[in-house]
Design a protein around this motif. Structure first.
Motif, PDB file in Angstrom:
ATOM      1  N   THR A  49       0.834  -1.208   0.000  1.00  0.00           N
ATOM      2  CA  THR A  49       0.000   0.000   0.000  1.00  0.00           C
ATOM      3  C   THR A  49       0.864   1.252   0.000  1.00  0.00           C
ATOM      4  OG1 THR A  49      -0.243  -0.185   2.423  1.00  0.00           O
ATOM      5  CG2 THR A  49      -1.985  -1.114   1.050  1.00  0.00           C
ATOM      6  N   ASN A  50       1.994   1.211   0.691  1.00  0.00           N
ATOM      7  CA  ASN A  50       2.921   2.356   0.634  1.00  0.00           C
ATOM      8  C   ASN A  50       3.408   2.588  -0.789  1.00  0.00           C
ATOM      9  OD1 ASN A  50       2.865   3.098   3.328  1.00  0.00           O
ATOM     10  ND2 ASN A  50       4.718   1.974   3.888  1.00  0.00           N
ATOM     11  N   ALA A  51       3.702   1.489  -1.501  1.00  0.00           N
ATOM     12  CA  ALA A  51       4.201   1.617  -2.879  1.00  0.00           C
ATOM     13  C   ALA A  51       3.130   2.167  -3.809  1.00  0.00           C
ATOM     14  CB  ALA A  51       4.691   0.260  -3.376  1.00  0.00           C
ATOM     15  N   LEU A  52       1.894   1.722  -3.643  1.00  0.00           N
ATOM     16  CA  LEU A  52       0.809   2.243  -4.466  1.00  0.00           C
ATOM     17  C   LEU A  52       0.621   3.738  -4.228  1.00  0.00           C
ATOM     18  CD1 LEU A  52      -1.752  -0.670  -4.003  1.00  0.00           C
ATOM     19  CD2 LEU A  52      -0.688  -0.005  -6.174  1.00  0.00           C
ATOM     20  N   ALA A  53       0.584   4.121  -2.946  1.00  0.00           N
ATOM     21  CA  ALA A  53       0.414   5.539  -2.620  1.00  0.00           C
ATOM     22  C   ALA A  53       1.601   6.361  -3.119  1.00  0.00           C
ATOM     23  CB  ALA A  53       0.248   5.710  -1.109  1.00  0.00           C
ATOM     24  N   SER A  54       2.805   5.828  -2.966  1.00  0.00           N
ATOM     25  CA  SER A  54       4.003   6.560  -3.374  1.00  0.00           C
ATOM     26  C   SER A  54       4.063   6.748  -4.883  1.00  0.00           C
ATOM     27  CB  SER A  54       5.256   5.812  -2.897  1.00  0.00           C
ATOM     28  OG  SER A  54       5.328   5.796  -1.486  1.00  0.00           O
ATOM     29  N   THR A  55       3.658   5.733  -5.627  1.00  0.00           N
ATOM     30  CA  THR A  55       3.646   5.841  -7.083  1.00  0.00           C
ATOM     31  C   THR A  55       2.703   6.948  -7.538  1.00  0.00           C
ATOM     32  OG1 THR A  55       4.183   3.498  -7.334  1.00  0.00           O
ATOM     33  CG2 THR A  55       3.187   4.592  -9.237  1.00  0.00           C
ATOM     34  N   VAL A  56       1.539   7.008  -6.913  1.00  0.00           N
ATOM     35  CA  VAL A  56       0.579   8.068  -7.233  1.00  0.00           C
ATOM     36  C   VAL A  56       1.150   9.437  -6.855  1.00  0.00           C
ATOM     37  CG1 VAL A  56      -1.691   9.020  -6.676  1.00  0.00           C
ATOM     38  CG2 VAL A  56      -1.425   6.563  -7.092  1.00  0.00           C
ATOM     39  N   LEU A  57       1.744   9.526  -5.676  1.00  0.00           N
ATOM     40  CA  LEU A  57       2.309  10.801  -5.227  1.00  0.00           C
ATOM     41  C   LEU A  57       3.432  11.270  -6.148  1.00  0.00           C
ATOM     42  CD1 LEU A  57       2.326  10.187  -1.371  1.00  0.00           C
ATOM     43  CD2 LEU A  57       1.135  12.047  -2.536  1.00  0.00           C
TER      44      LEU A  57
END
Length: 318
Positions: A49-57
């Protein structure tokens, strides 16, 4: 005429100064919020979930940073203004952290980002069929289990619950030992024991590829420690106090972020089974499932204030 002219010039100058100050303030806020600091206990679901959020950010122009920290240290980081976001607060297993840090005014609960999770003790299917179906069955098979329960990382709230269970003598397990290990270490041990048909009892949870990789079963009877419905859990997004007010655009994204069991199982399989990095897994998942971006980015802009969805789509090459 002359007086009016000077007045108009003064109004114009004041207006220009106000605009400049507002622009500088906006720039300061943008700079302050540009880096988004996540904590990760080292669990693959939270890495996902951190990676998904970070990719979007990243697509929005932000600079995410992820620190691998145990749960207690992560909460201390939010309290000390060194961490902004925790996407992995398992409830009710981590209730004591929420109670303590909420009482201190150190955190804000953004909301649930995942529902339907489970988290309790599990055994291989052959052990279940041999009669180990409930927490109360464990003691009878103590020799086969070598009187060991495999937990997760040292200091994790779930381990503390298990140690409390052992120390209290519940289920006749007072002579048993809790083995603390990393997620990878536990899964490796489970894999070895299943290959040898050994009995092993371990903390199991979903989302996680273990649910498809192993023929396993969750035990009943642990409601006192893990809650009803096999430790039925919700996962919360938590931030340091006041973060959403300081960084409203990121706060909006965090409010929008909702995950599913299928999404996280797939992400974790990319990481654990296909040996992709979390960042690679996030790119792969989002390119294959771009529709999730529509709800995540509703009302969200780039760091500079442009439309967010198209920016992230361009970042992903969609």
């Amino acid at each position: 005429m002359f007086a009016s002219y000077n007045t108009n010039r003064l109004v114009t100058a004041v207006g220009l100064a106000t605009c400049l100050l507002a622009g500088n303030a906006a720039a300061a806020v943008s700079t302050q919020c540009e880096t988004v600091r996540f904590t990760d206990p080292g669990w693959t679901d939270i890495s996902s979930t951190n990676a998904l959020a970070s990719t979007v950010l990243e697509g929005l122009g932000y600079s995410p940073e992820i620190s691998i920290l145990g749960v207690p240290i992560g909460f201390e980081g939010m309290k000390g203004n060194e961490i902004d976001v925790f996407l992995g607060n398992w409830m009710p297993a981590q209730q004591k952290f929420i109670d303590a840090y909420s009482a201190e005014g150190a955190i804000d609960i953004v909301g649930e980002n995942l529902i339907g999770a489970k988290f309790t003790l599990a055994v291989p299917r052959y052990a279940y069929e041999a009669g180990v179906k409930d927490f109360s069955d464990l003691a009878e098979f103590g020799e086969q289990f070598r009187q060991r329960i495999y937990g997760i990382d040292a200091g994790a709230p779930a381990n503390q619950l298990l140690q409390k269970m052992i120390d209290s003598g519940d289920f006749g397990l007072v002579e048993w030992r809790l083995v603390e290990s990393s997620e990878h270490g536990v899964m490796s041990q489970v894999k070895r024991d299943i290959r040898r048909q050994n009995f092993i009892v371990f903390l199991g949870w979903e989302p996680h590829p273990m649910n498809s990789n192993f023929d396993m079963a969750y035990l009943t009877g642990g409601d006192k420690y893990f809650g009803a419905d096999f430790g039925g859990a919700t996962i919360q997004t938590v931030t340091r106090k006041g973060y959403r007010e300081e960084c409203g655009n990121v706060g909006k994204l965090l409010t929008n972020l909702k995950f599913t069991l299928q999404m996280e199982n797939q992400m974790m399989a990319f990481i654990l089974d296909d040996e992709q990095s979390p960042a690679e897994a996030a790119q792969k998942y989002l390119k294959a499932n771009p529709d999730v971006l529509n709800s995540w980015l509703a009302g969200v802009t780039t760091l500079e204030g442009a439309e967010g969805l198209s920016a992230v789509q361009q970042h992903l090459g969609l």
